[in-house]
Design a protein around this motif. Structure first.
Motif, short mmCIF file in Angstrom:
data_model
loop_
_atom_site.label_atom_id
_atom_site.label_comp_id
_atom_site.label_asym_id
_atom_site.label_seq_id
_atom_site.Cartn_x
_atom_site.Cartn_y
_atom_site.Cartn_z
N ASP A 1 0.88 -1.17 0.00
CA ASP A 1 0.00 0.00 0.00
C ASP A 1 0.92 1.22 0.00
O ASP A 1 1.78 1.34 0.87
CB ASP A 1 -0.91 -0.01 1.23
CG ASP A 1 -2.18 0.81 1.07
OD1 ASP A 1 -2.30 1.55 0.08
OD2 ASP A 1 -3.06 0.70 1.95
N PHE A 2 0.76 2.07 -0.99
CA PHE A 2 1.66 3.20 -1.22
C PHE A 2 0.97 4.52 -0.90
O PHE A 2 -0.13 4.77 -1.39
CB PHE A 2 2.13 3.23 -2.68
CG PHE A 2 2.81 1.97 -3.12
CD1 PHE A 2 4.13 1.72 -2.78
CD2 PHE A 2 2.14 1.03 -3.89
CE1 PHE A 2 4.76 0.55 -3.18
CE2 PHE A 2 2.76 -0.14 -4.30
CZ PHE A 2 4.08 -0.38 -3.95
N PHE A 3 1.63 5.36 -0.11
CA PHE A 3 1.14 6.69 0.25
C PHE A 3 2.19 7.70 -0.19
O PHE A 3 3.27 7.76 0.41
CB PHE A 3 0.92 6.80 1.76
CG PHE A 3 -0.19 5.92 2.28
CD1 PHE A 3 -1.44 6.44 2.54
CD2 PHE A 3 0.03 4.57 2.52
CE1 PHE A 3 -2.46 5.63 3.04
CE2 PHE A 3 -0.98 3.75 3.01
CZ PHE A 3 -2.22 4.29 3.27
N GLY A 4 1.89 8.48 -1.22
CA GLY A 4 2.83 9.46 -1.73
C GLY A 4 2.42 10.88 -1.37
O GLY A 4 1.32 11.32 -1.72
N PHE A 5 3.28 11.57 -0.65
CA PHE A 5 3.00 12.91 -0.15
C PHE A 5 3.88 13.94 -0.84
O PHE A 5 5.03 13.65 -1.19
CB PHE A 5 3.25 12.97 1.36
CG PHE A 5 2.38 12.03 2.15
CD1 PHE A 5 1.12 12.42 2.56
CD2 PHE A 5 2.81 10.75 2.45
CE1 PHE A 5 0.31 11.55 3.28
CE2 PHE A 5 2.01 9.87 3.17
CZ PHE A 5 0.75 10.27 3.58
N ASN A 6 3.36 15.15 -0.97
CA ASN A 6 4.18 16.24 -1.50
C ASN A 6 5.05 16.81 -0.37
O ASN A 6 5.04 16.31 0.76
CB ASN A 6 3.31 17.30 -2.19
CG ASN A 6 2.34 18.01 -1.25
OD1 ASN A 6 2.48 17.99 -0.03
ND2 ASN A 6 1.33 18.63 -1.84
#
Length: 184
Positions: free
Chosen positions: A122-127
């Motif tokens: 499960d991937f969570f990409g944040f700026n």
């Protein structure tokens, strides 16, 4: 049984954490954060979905780190029922495969719950402002690795985040084994 997480909740703020890494250090979100964004991955050792794409995860993580994105992997599975995912085995996998990012253990499962992690991977990409911009899949792989020339959706999405601060509007959710929650 395969689980699919919800679609990206754009702008949702990354929860903080402090977890032990397989390298003997403790890491927080502040330690991981990159100048162009942060990728938080929930993975585990035993999941066939993770195993089938681990080479691609390692390739894309290294490329994203080189582009200024901080990367971390967290395992939160119940090791009483899934001993292959215990801390010792996590350390062995990280060393054997040469992880370029910290591999952290969420024994209490509080971090996985705070993130709403549903599956591995499960991937969570944040700026750079810790706002969620990517919650999609790595690529078209599933229980078996997809074609070698599969579009690098996670990599391309996070590179867009690094350049613009915003992720792609169209994202296909990841798929994998459910997080192995401890019984109440």
């Amino acid at each position: 049984m395969a689980v699919t997480p919800p679609v990206c909740d754009f702008g949702w703020s990354a929860p903080g954490f402090s977890l032990p890494g397989t390298d003997g250090k403790t890491y927080s979100l502040d330690d991981i954060r990159g100048p162009k964004g942060t990728l938080v991955m929930f993975i585990c050792n035993h999941c066939p979905y993770v195993q089938s794409i681990l080479d691609r995860i390692l390739r894309d993580a290294a490329a994203l780190q080189a582009a200024g994105i901080g990367v971390v992997a967290i395992s939160a599975n119940d090791v009483a029922d899934y001993p292959e995912d215990n801390f010792e085995n996590m350390a062995k996998l990280a060393a054997k495969r040469g992880f370029s990012f910290p591999y952290l253990y969420d024994e209490s499962q509080a971090v996985a719950k705070a993130y709403g992690a549903a599956c591995t991977p499960d991937f969570f990409g944040f700026n750079a402002q810790d706002e969620l911009q990517y919650r999609g899949r790595l690529d078209a792989s599933a229980r078996q690795a997809g074609p070698a020339d599969a579009k690098r959706e996670l990599y391309e999405g996070m590179m867009m985040v690094a350049r613009t601060g915003v992720g792609p509007r169209d994202q296909i959710p990841s798929m994998g084994c459910s997080i192995k929650w401890k019984s109440a």
